[in-house]
Design a protein around this motif. Structure first.
Motif, PDB file in Angstrom:
ATOM      1  N   ARG A  79     -10.713   3.732 -19.446  1.00 10.16           N
ATOM      2  CA  ARG A  79      -9.346   3.327 -19.790  1.00 10.16           C
ATOM      3  C   ARG A  79      -9.070   3.392 -21.287  1.00 10.16           C
ATOM      4  N   ASP A  80      -9.929   2.790 -22.078  1.00  7.56           N
ATOM      5  CA  ASP A  80      -9.687   2.761 -23.527  1.00  7.56           C
ATOM      6  C   ASP A  80      -9.675   4.164 -24.119  1.00  7.56           C
ATOM      7  N   ASN A  81     -10.586   5.005 -23.663  1.00  3.78           N
ATOM      8  CA  ASN A  81     -10.655   6.368 -24.181  1.00  3.78           C
ATOM      9  C   ASN A  81      -9.399   7.160 -23.807  1.00  3.78           C
ATOM     10  N   LEU A  82      -8.892   6.980 -22.591  1.00  3.67           N
ATOM     11  CA  LEU A  82      -7.691   7.688 -22.158  1.00  3.67           C
ATOM     12  C   LEU A  82      -6.482   7.256 -22.980  1.00  3.67           C
ATOM     13  N   ASN A  83      -6.373   5.963 -23.249  1.00  2.00           N
ATOM     14  CA  ASN A  83      -5.252   5.466 -24.048  1.00  2.00           C
ATOM     15  C   ASN A  83      -5.342   5.910 -25.505  1.00  2.00           C
ATOM     16  N   ASP A  84      -6.551   5.842 -26.069  1.00  2.00           N
ATOM     17  CA  ASP A  84      -6.706   6.184 -27.486  1.00  2.00           C
ATOM     18  C   ASP A  84      -6.445   7.661 -27.745  1.00  2.00           C
ATOM     19  N   ASN A  85      -6.909   8.510 -26.836  1.00  2.00           N
ATOM     20  CA  ASN A  85      -6.817   9.954 -27.042  1.00  2.00           C
ATOM     21  C   ASN A  85      -5.667  10.603 -26.289  1.00  2.00           C
ATOM     22  N   LYS A  86      -4.893   9.790 -25.548  1.00  2.00           N
ATOM     23  CA  LYS A  86      -3.763  10.324 -24.766  1.00  2.00           C
ATOM     24  C   LYS A  86      -4.211  11.493 -23.888  1.00  2.00           C
ATOM     25  N   THR A  87      -5.341  11.294 -23.226  1.00  2.00           N
ATOM     26  CA  THR A  87      -5.924  12.319 -22.360  1.00  2.00           C
ATOM     27  C   THR A  87      -5.464  12.100 -20.929  1.00  2.00           C
ATOM     28  N   ASP A  88      -4.897  13.130 -20.321  1.00  2.00           N
ATOM     29  CA  ASP A  88      -4.323  12.990 -18.984  1.00  2.00           C
ATOM     30  C   ASP A  88      -5.358  13.308 -17.899  1.00  2.00           C
ATOM     31  N   ASP A  89      -6.473  12.586 -17.921  1.00  2.00           N
ATOM     32  CA  ASP A  89      -7.508  12.756 -16.898  1.00  2.00           C
ATOM     33  C   ASP A  89      -7.241  11.787 -15.753  1.00  2.00           C
ATOM     34  N   THR A  90      -6.144  12.031 -15.044  1.00  2.00           N
ATOM     35  CA  THR A  90      -5.719  11.140 -13.968  1.00  2.00           C
ATOM     36  C   THR A  90      -5.414  11.940 -12.702  1.00  2.00           C
ATOM     37  N   LEU A  91      -5.322  11.227 -11.588  1.00  2.00           N
ATOM     38  CA  LEU A  91      -4.944  11.827 -10.309  1.00  2.00           C
ATOM     39  C   LEU A  91      -3.633  11.216  -9.828  1.00  2.00           C
ATOM     40  N   SER A  92      -2.780  12.062  -9.235  1.00  2.00           N
ATOM     41  CA  SER A  92      -1.534  11.618  -8.622  1.00  2.00           C
ATOM     42  C   SER A  92      -1.355  12.380  -7.315  1.00  2.00           C
ATOM     43  N   GLY A  93      -0.391  11.959  -6.507  1.00  2.00           N
ATOM     44  CA  GLY A  93      -0.173  12.693  -5.272  1.00  2.00           C
ATOM     45  C   GLY A  93       0.728  11.972  -4.299  1.00  2.00           C
ATOM     46  N   THR A  94       0.864  12.554  -3.109  1.00  2.00           N
ATOM     47  CA  THR A  94       1.690  11.999  -2.040  1.00  2.00           C
ATOM     48  C   THR A  94       1.008  12.237  -0.694  1.00  2.00           C
ATOM     49  N   LYS A  95       1.476  11.477   0.289  1.00  2.00           N
ATOM     50  CA  LYS A  95       0.957  11.654   1.648  1.00  2.00           C
ATOM     51  C   LYS A  95       2.063  11.297   2.643  1.00  2.00           C
ATOM     52  N   LEU A  96       2.339  12.195   3.580  1.00  2.00           N
ATOM     53  CA  LEU A  96       3.317  11.971   4.642  1.00  2.00           C
ATOM     54  C   LEU A  96       2.592  12.089   5.971  1.00  2.00           C
ATOM     55  N   SER A  97       2.712  11.082   6.827  1.00  2.00           N
ATOM     56  CA  SER A  97       1.949  11.114   8.074  1.00  2.00           C
ATOM     57  C   SER A  97       2.769  10.579   9.241  1.00  2.00           C
ATOM     58  N   LEU A  98       2.499  11.139  10.405  1.00  2.00           N
ATOM     59  CA  LEU A  98       3.061  10.676  11.668  1.00  2.00           C
ATOM     60  C   LEU A  98       1.898  10.325  12.579  1.00  2.00           C
ATOM     61  N   SER A  99       1.841   9.074  12.996  1.00  2.00           N
ATOM     62  CA  SER A  99       0.727   8.588  13.802  1.00  2.00           C
ATOM     63  C   SER A  99       1.232   8.156  15.168  1.00  2.00           C
ATOM     64  N   THR A 100       0.503   8.514  16.215  1.00  2.00           N
ATOM     65  CA  THR A 100       0.851   8.106  17.571  1.00  2.00           C
ATOM     66  C   THR A 100      -0.372   7.460  18.212  1.00  2.00           C
ATOM     67  N   LEU A 101      -0.205   6.259  18.718  1.00  2.00           N
ATOM     68  CA  LEU A 101      -1.311   5.502  19.309  1.00  2.00           C
ATOM     69  C   LEU A 101      -0.900   5.035  20.699  1.00  2.00           C
ATOM     70  N   PHE A 102      -1.771   5.224  21.682  1.00  2.00           N
ATOM     71  CA  PHE A 102      -1.478   4.698  23.010  1.00  2.00           C
ATOM     72  C   PHE A 102      -2.757   4.235  23.681  1.00  2.00           C
ATOM     73  N   PHE A 103      -2.627   3.151  24.437  1.00  2.00           N
ATOM     74  CA  PHE A 103      -3.774   2.572  25.122  1.00  2.00           C
ATOM     75  C   PHE A 103      -4.059   3.350  26.403  1.00  2.00           C
ATOM     76  N   LEU A 104      -5.338   3.591  26.631  1.00  2.00           N
ATOM     77  CA  LEU A 104      -5.771   4.393  27.768  1.00  2.00           C
ATOM     78  C   LEU A 104      -5.906   3.568  29.035  1.00  2.00           C
ATOM     79  N   ASP A 105      -5.978   2.239  28.890  1.00  2.00           N
ATOM     80  CA  ASP A 105      -6.222   1.369  30.038  1.00  2.00           C
ATOM     81  C   ASP A 105      -5.051   0.444  30.349  1.00  2.00           C
ATOM     82  N   GLY A 106      -3.899   0.684  29.729  1.00  2.00           N
ATOM     83  CA  GLY A 106      -2.735  -0.144  29.997  1.00  2.00           C
ATOM     84  C   GLY A 106      -2.674  -1.443  29.228  1.00  2.00           C
ATOM     85  N   SER A 107      -3.614  -1.693  28.317  1.00  2.00           N
ATOM     86  CA  SER A 107      -3.561  -2.901  27.489  1.00  2.00           C
ATOM     87  C   SER A 107      -2.280  -2.913  26.666  1.00  2.00           C
ATOM     88  N   LYS A 108      -1.814  -4.118  26.314  1.00  2.00           N
ATOM     89  CA  LYS A 108      -0.531  -4.255  25.641  1.00  2.00           C
ATOM     90  C   LYS A 108      -0.717  -4.472  24.145  1.00  2.00           C
TER      91      LYS A 108
END
Length: 295
Positions: A113-142
């Motif tokens: 952290r200190d080194n990145l701030n002092d030297n203004k070095t952009d050694d960072t990660l950024s990104g996004t994630k879009l997901s669609l999830s579908t879950l269903f019970f196999l035994d009729g549980s609620k």
């Protein structure tokens, strides 16, 4: 006409997740991270430690959740760690579908952290994630009786389910995926600037709950393979397909009555990607207290 309306109400009640309306408040600490590793070395990128607050509105067969986050401590003017997650869910008694969008920026090696701030070095990660999830019970549980974060009417029991997730994700580096000071430890990642992927996750899970008097404890665990198509961008662009493991688990404890729940939960999820023989593990850990009120 009255008979027709009665028939519609009967059909709707059978499809609906519950008759309840309500809201849920969560407050806790998230610890998302990306871990790079090979046979000899590992390197972890985190945001500055953050607290998060989530508000979810509960409807007859839907819920909408929005997360707000705040850094626990100042990490300097140059860095601006951020992580946000929004989710919309639709469900019946045995089926759940969720659409979620996650974005993050300025994940970094916390010891630098200190080194990145002092030297203004952009050694960072950024990104996004879009997901669609579908879950269903196999035994009729609620869902509302025993599954994970969806419990509204606790009932002793357990059930088996299938969870399918379709996901598009991007991980971008400010400079290169591996900071210059660590390139010797990860020669296979030299020159890699970003990773994007489209994946299909297939997980089998078991969810269970034990209730006594006015308390319950519940948990789930799900594991399986993910099939992904990856594009690696850097000195050259490479596209490939691969199969890798993933898993998620949760445990919770709560007090409840007919309208109110107060408790705590903890979750952990790990998903693996691979670049040129090195691994990128996306790890999400969260612990929070919650209050659910049903009208």
């Amino acid at each position: 006409m009255n008979k027709f309306l009665a028939l519609l109400i009967l059909i709707y009640s059978n499809l609906s997740y519950s008759y309840w309306l309500g809201a849920e408040f969560r407050y806790g600490e998230s610890a998302p991270s990306f871990k790079l590793s090979n046979e000899e070395n590992s390197l972890t990128f985190n945001p500055n430690p953050i607290n998060d607050f989530t508000l979810s509105m509960i409807g007859p067969n839907y819920s909408i959740g929005i997360q707000f986050v705040a850094e626990k401590e100042d990490d300097g003017e140059f860095l601006d760690s951020n992580y946000s997650d929004s989710k919309i869910s639709f469900y019946t008694e045995t089926y759940l579908a969720s659409l979620s969008y996650t974005s993050f920026e300025d994940f970094y090696v916390l010891s630098d952290r200190d080194n990145l701030n002092d030297n203004k070095t952009d050694d960072t990660l950024s990104g996004t994630k879009l997901s669609l999830s579908t879950l269903f019970f196999l035994d009729g549980s609620k869902l509302h009786e025993l599954h994970g974060e969806s419990v509204l009417k606790p009932v002793n029991g357990y059930g088996y389910y299938l969870n399918l997730t379709f996901e598009h994700g991007e991980i971008r580096a400010g400079n290169n995926l591996v900071p210059a000071s660590y390139e010797n430890e990860f020669p296979e990642l030299t020159g890699v600037e970003s990773l994007s992927y489209d994946s299909i996750d297939t997980e089998l899970g078991i969810s269970g709950l034990y209730a006594w008097e006015s308390f319950y404890i519940n948990s789930f665990i799900q594991v399986g393979p993910t099939l992904s198509s990856q594009t690696i961008d850097g000195d050259e662009k490479i596209t490939k397909s691969m199969v890798s493991p993933l898993g998620e688990t949760m445990v919770g404890f709560a007090y409840y009555d007919s309208n109110l729940q107060i408790g705590v939960r903890g979750k952990m999820r790990i998903k693996r990607n691979q670049i040129n023989g090195a691994y990128i593990d996306e790890e999400d850990q969260v612990a929070y207290g919650f209050l659910t009120y049903l009208f």
